[in-house]
Design a protein around this motif. Structure first.
Motif, mmCIF file in Angstrom:
data_model
loop_
_atom_site.group_PDB
_atom_site.id
_atom_site.type_symbol
_atom_site.label_atom_id
_atom_site.label_comp_id
_atom_site.label_asym_id
_atom_site.label_seq_id
_atom_site.Cartn_x
_atom_site.Cartn_y
_atom_site.Cartn_z
ATOM 1 N N SER A 91 -2.745 -24.218 -51.709
ATOM 2 C CA SER A 91 -1.707 -24.380 -52.980
ATOM 3 C C SER A 91 -0.724 -25.414 -52.050
ATOM 4 C CB SER A 91 -1.256 -23.275 -53.810
ATOM 5 O OG SER A 91 -0.398 -22.533 -52.735
ATOM 6 N N LEU A 92 -0.438 -25.146 -50.876
ATOM 7 C CA LEU A 92 0.728 -25.953 -50.388
ATOM 8 C C LEU A 92 0.222 -27.095 -49.800
ATOM 9 C CD1 LEU A 92 2.297 -22.637 -48.557
ATOM 10 C CD2 LEU A 92 3.100 -24.080 -50.528
ATOM 11 N N GLU A 93 -1.297 -27.574 -49.804
ATOM 12 C CA GLU A 93 -1.770 -28.483 -48.987
ATOM 13 C C GLU A 93 -1.281 -29.932 -49.453
ATOM 14 O OE1 GLU A 93 -5.869 -30.620 -48.074
ATOM 15 O OE2 GLU A 93 -5.783 -29.216 -49.256
ATOM 16 N N LEU A 94 -0.996 -29.853 -50.690
ATOM 17 C CA LEU A 94 -0.542 -31.413 -51.550
ATOM 18 C C LEU A 94 0.997 -31.513 -50.940
ATOM 19 C CD1 LEU A 94 -1.087 -33.560 -53.426
ATOM 20 C CD2 LEU A 94 -0.131 -32.048 -55.040
ATOM 21 N N PHE A 95 1.697 -30.463 -50.761
ATOM 22 C CA PHE A 95 2.965 -30.665 -50.333
ATOM 23 C C PHE A 95 3.345 -30.488 -48.876
ATOM 24 C CE2 PHE A 95 2.493 -29.163 -54.783
ATOM 25 C CZ PHE A 95 2.995 -30.271 -55.302
ATOM 26 N N ALA A 96 2.243 -30.406 -48.160
ATOM 27 C CA ALA A 96 2.321 -30.630 -46.699
ATOM 28 C C ALA A 96 3.178 -31.905 -46.156
ATOM 29 C CB ALA A 96 1.224 -30.352 -45.835
ATOM 30 N N LEU B 55 3.061 -23.679 -56.816
ATOM 31 C CA LEU B 55 2.123 -23.016 -57.415
ATOM 32 C C LEU B 55 1.252 -23.743 -58.427
ATOM 33 C CD1 LEU B 55 4.524 -20.020 -58.614
ATOM 34 C CD2 LEU B 55 2.439 -19.894 -57.122
ATOM 35 N N SER B 56 0.077 -23.372 -58.974
ATOM 36 C CA SER B 56 -0.712 -24.087 -59.868
ATOM 37 C C SER B 56 -0.446 -23.561 -61.400
ATOM 38 C CB SER B 56 -2.135 -23.683 -59.676
ATOM 39 O OG SER B 56 -2.829 -24.171 -60.870
ATOM 40 N N ALA B 57 -0.065 -24.318 -62.059
ATOM 41 C CA ALA B 57 0.398 -23.884 -63.421
ATOM 42 C C ALA B 57 -0.841 -23.442 -64.445
ATOM 43 C CB ALA B 57 0.893 -24.988 -64.426
ATOM 44 N N VAL B 58 -1.996 -23.751 -63.928
ATOM 45 C CA VAL B 58 -3.237 -23.258 -64.568
ATOM 46 C C VAL B 58 -3.712 -21.691 -64.130
ATOM 47 C CG1 VAL B 58 -5.643 -23.906 -64.725
ATOM 48 C CG2 VAL B 58 -3.995 -25.671 -64.387
ATOM 49 N N THR B 59 -3.651 -21.587 -62.962
ATOM 50 C CA THR B 59 -4.050 -20.315 -62.387
ATOM 51 C C THR B 59 -3.078 -19.158 -62.109
ATOM 52 O OG1 THR B 59 -3.837 -21.276 -59.951
ATOM 53 C CG2 THR B 59 -5.958 -21.213 -61.172
ATOM 54 N N ALA B 60 -1.461 -19.633 -62.033
ATOM 55 C CA ALA B 60 -0.445 -18.814 -61.732
ATOM 56 C C ALA B 60 -0.070 -18.009 -62.857
ATOM 57 C CB ALA B 60 0.783 -19.268 -61.213
ATOM 58 N N GLU C 119 2.056 -13.738 -59.449
ATOM 59 C CA GLU C 119 2.347 -14.848 -58.623
ATOM 60 C C GLU C 119 3.821 -15.632 -58.621
ATOM 61 O OE1 GLU C 119 -1.953 -14.121 -59.393
ATOM 62 O OE2 GLU C 119 -0.254 -14.851 -60.601
ATOM 63 N N ILE C 120 4.188 -15.718 -59.762
ATOM 64 C CA ILE C 120 5.580 -16.059 -59.688
ATOM 65 C C ILE C 120 6.545 -15.194 -59.049
ATOM 66 C CG2 ILE C 120 7.365 -16.701 -61.173
ATOM 67 C CD1 ILE C 120 5.451 -17.879 -63.521
ATOM 68 N N ARG C 121 6.570 -13.875 -59.420
ATOM 69 C CA ARG C 121 7.038 -12.966 -58.590
ATOM 70 C C ARG C 121 7.066 -12.913 -57.245
ATOM 71 N NH1 ARG C 121 6.503 -8.343 -63.615
ATOM 72 N NH2 ARG C 121 8.080 -9.194 -64.849
ATOM 73 N N ARG D 41 1.672 -26.248 -68.757
ATOM 74 C CA ARG D 41 0.644 -25.159 -68.803
ATOM 75 C C ARG D 41 1.158 -23.773 -68.724
ATOM 76 N NH1 ARG D 41 -4.526 -27.430 -69.321
ATOM 77 N NH2 ARG D 41 -4.512 -29.589 -68.818
ATOM 78 N N LEU D 42 2.131 -23.605 -68.258
ATOM 79 C CA LEU D 42 2.859 -22.223 -68.068
ATOM 80 C C LEU D 42 3.097 -21.851 -69.567
ATOM 81 C CD1 LEU D 42 5.292 -22.251 -65.114
ATOM 82 C CD2 LEU D 42 2.955 -21.364 -65.110
ATOM 83 N N ASN D 43 2.595 -20.445 -69.724
ATOM 84 C CA ASN D 43 3.003 -20.000 -71.186
ATOM 85 C C ASN D 43 4.149 -19.402 -70.939
ATOM 86 O OD1 ASN D 43 2.892 -17.280 -69.903
ATOM 87 N ND2 ASN D 43 0.758 -17.103 -70.490
ATOM 88 N N ARG D 44 4.734 -18.873 -72.361
ATOM 89 C CA ARG D 44 6.225 -18.581 -72.547
ATOM 90 C C ARG D 44 6.438 -17.329 -71.715
ATOM 91 N NH1 ARG D 44 10.266 -19.298 -76.363
ATOM 92 N NH2 ARG D 44 11.674 -18.064 -76.263
ATOM 93 N N ALA D 45 5.641 -16.488 -71.407
ATOM 94 C CA ALA D 45 5.983 -15.213 -70.512
ATOM 95 C C ALA D 45 6.196 -15.661 -68.915
ATOM 96 C CB ALA D 45 4.871 -14.247 -70.637
ATOM 97 N N GLN D 46 5.184 -16.671 -68.936
ATOM 98 C CA GLN D 46 5.456 -17.243 -67.156
ATOM 99 C C GLN D 46 6.575 -17.935 -67.075
ATOM 100 O OE1 GLN D 46 1.766 -19.257 -67.428
ATOM 101 N NE2 GLN D 46 0.701 -17.709 -66.393
ATOM 102 N N GLN D 47 7.060 -18.808 -68.130
ATOM 103 C CA GLN D 47 8.480 -19.438 -67.927
ATOM 104 C C GLN D 47 9.647 -18.606 -68.234
ATOM 105 O OE1 GLN D 47 8.882 -22.994 -70.454
ATOM 106 N NE2 GLN D 47 6.469 -22.959 -70.835
ATOM 107 N N ASP D 48 9.204 -17.540 -68.890
ATOM 108 C CA ASP D 48 10.642 -16.441 -68.925
ATOM 109 C C ASP D 48 10.418 -15.566 -67.738
ATOM 110 O OD1 ASP D 48 11.270 -16.763 -71.643
ATOM 111 O OD2 ASP D 48 10.034 -15.390 -72.319
ATOM 112 N N ALA D 49 9.469 -15.506 -67.011
ATOM 113 C CA ALA D 49 9.752 -14.787 -65.581
ATOM 114 C C ALA D 49 10.229 -15.745 -64.313
ATOM 115 C CB ALA D 49 8.201 -14.405 -64.957
ATOM 116 N N LEU D 50 9.921 -16.803 -64.654
ATOM 117 C CA LEU D 50 10.603 -17.963 -63.780
ATOM 118 C C LEU D 50 12.407 -18.121 -64.022
ATOM 119 C CD1 LEU D 50 10.181 -19.959 -61.526
ATOM 120 C CD2 LEU D 50 9.375 -21.362 -63.398
ATOM 121 N N LEU D 51 12.788 -18.050 -65.340
ATOM 122 C CA LEU D 51 13.812 -18.391 -65.627
ATOM 123 C C LEU D 51 15.004 -17.794 -64.833
ATOM 124 C CD1 LEU D 51 15.878 -19.758 -67.733
ATOM 125 C CD2 LEU D 51 15.591 -17.984 -69.201
ATOM 126 N N PRO D 52 15.286 -16.284 -64.817
ATOM 127 C CA PRO D 52 16.331 -15.945 -64.054
ATOM 128 C C PRO D 52 16.518 -16.488 -62.481
ATOM 129 C CG PRO D 52 14.738 -14.201 -64.405
ATOM 130 C CD PRO D 52 14.399 -15.254 -65.186
#
Length: 448
Positions: A6-11, A88-93, A97-99, A124-135
């Protein structure tokens, strides 16, 4: 932790790619100076460049159409000195994985290292995933760079969006894309320079046009067309337009059925019809059909337009639009495009009046503001003797028995007497209606 790939693109941008990697990947810009078509953001005076060079990169959302450079810009911003990148992949995370990513960022923060979290297609992140990322964005544990093709005001939750700066990337114009493919064709290190490909302006411009604003698509088309051409043509022959057409096939248009671009193009069609511009209206109709839009959706919009914007200025508009809708339903594509074209051309060229639309809006406001006002007695139904005794129907005159089939009685509830909801225009056939109604209103007012 996210998987290593998942890091390859950003190497590091200088990494060595396999010779058979796609041309679009090999030609990814290695510095902000190499990014095309986004000078307003990453050029010498661009705000993103200034923030990155000052070491004050905030959390941000990069919004733009496919292939405009969102991911490339995110990668380059995240690879600045002193930053650590996680992707992170928004499709698979998921939330897990966010935590885990945030916990890793927290450990690195104790060591004085700042983490940039890059999420491609963040919508593509759902609301729960975005809520987990927010703080964690809020506290600065991670600096978020989200990339999306969708309007973030619709797809990113408001609390997260309020903590990010949104930057809009432009659709790449054809001159920029033509310059890009010419550079790729000549580049001997990463491009096709060693292949002997000769790329003329006509072929470069054709590729740019077929790419429809997408740099990735432009480079893919160049690579495919070059492969076809070099197998068949003499080595010193320029890339042919036939090879470009063969590689492009049917151009894929930027369009979707339920998101922003859908509404943009539909809006353009309706506003072109309203502006009495048949050329523009036919173009947007053809564009939606070419992109796979349901022709019945277009036909429904034309029926609505016939009443809302043409109205009584051309009474034939509504029956023609309705007939077009029925025809489209019954015959389908591709012939339905001809029916739609006739209706679009007629409606665009018809005189326009929204008087009926405005009339029902005014009447609706009166209902909302005044409630259920009593119906005048002479208009009430009187099926029983009791009702007749109460005066229901008393004084009603049958207009067909009156001279000129008109009776100058007041028919609005008493407290609305004199209100005017329908104000016909002087356009087309509605001018005659306006004259006739003025005479009737004058007689009604004089008798009231």
């Amino acid at each position: 932790m996210p998987p290593d790939d998942s890091l390859e693109l950003f190497a590091e941008p200088e990494r060595n790619l396999a010779p058979n990697a796609p041309l679009a990947e090999r030609m990814r810009p290695r510095a902000l100076d190499d990014v095309i078509g986004q000078d307003g953001l990453v050029g010498p005076a661009g705000p993103l460049r200034a923030l990155a060079e000052a070491g004050e990169l905030p959390s941000l959302i990069l919004w733009g159409p496919p292939g405009c450079g969102k991911t490339t810009v995110a990668r380059l911003l995240a690879s600045r000195p002193g930053l650590r990148c996680e992707a992170l992949s928004a499709v698979t995370a998921g939330v897990k994985e966010i935590r885990e990513t945030v916990e890793s960022a927290r450990r690195e923060r104790r060591r004085g290292l700042r983490t940039v979290l890059v999420i491609d297609e963040i919508h593509r992140l759902n609301r729960a995933q975005q809520d987990a990322l927010l703080p964690h964005v809020e506290t600065g544990t991670v600096t978020l760079i989200g990339a999306t093709t969708e309007n973030p005001s619709f797809e990113v939750i408001a609390p997260l969006l309020s903590r990010c700066r949104v930057f809009t990337l432009d659709r790449l114009e054809e001159p920029s894309l033509a310059a890009l493919v010419r550079h790729a064709a000549a580049d001997c290190e990463r491009g096709l320079g060693r292949s002997g490909l000769v790329l003329g302006d006509d072929a470069a411009n054709a590729i740019a046009a077929a790419a429809d604003g997408d740099a990735r698509r432009a480079l893919g088309l160049l690579e495919a067309a070059a492969t076809l051409h070099l197998r068949r043509a003499p080595r010193d022959a320029a890339l042919s337009l036939e090879a470009v057409r063969e590689a492009a096939g049917r151009a894929l248009l930027v369009h979707d059925r339920d998101r922003e671009e859908h509404y943009n193009v539909v809006s353009a069609l309706i506003k072109s019809l309203r502006a009495s511009d048949p050329d523009a209206a036919l173009y947007y109709t053809a564009r939606m059909l070419a992109a796979g839009e349901d022709p019945r959706f277009l036909a429904r919009r034309l029926v609505i337009f016939a009443s809302e914007d043409v109205g009584n200025a051309e009474p034939a508009a509504l029956p023609l639009a309705t007939a077009a809708y029925q025809a489209v339903e019954r015959i389908g594509m591709p012939e339905a495009r001809i029916v739609l074209a006739q209706a679009v051309a007629f409606l665009a060229c018809a005189p326009k009046s929204n008087a009926a639309y405005l009339g029902i809006e005014r009447a609706g406001r009166a209902v909302a503001e005044r409630g259920s006002l009593p119906v005048p007695l002479h208009l009430r139904n009187a099926p029983t003797g009791l009702m007749k005794g109460l005066g229901y129907g008393r004084g009603y005159e049958y207009p067909h028995d009156a001279p000129e089939h008109f009776v100058a009685t007041a028919n609005l509830p008493e407290s609305l007497q004199g209100e005017r909801f329908y104000e016909p225009t002087r356009e087309g056939a509605e001018a005659a209606i306006a004259d006739r109604l003025a005479r009737w209103r004058a007689r009604r007012d004089s008798d009231s």
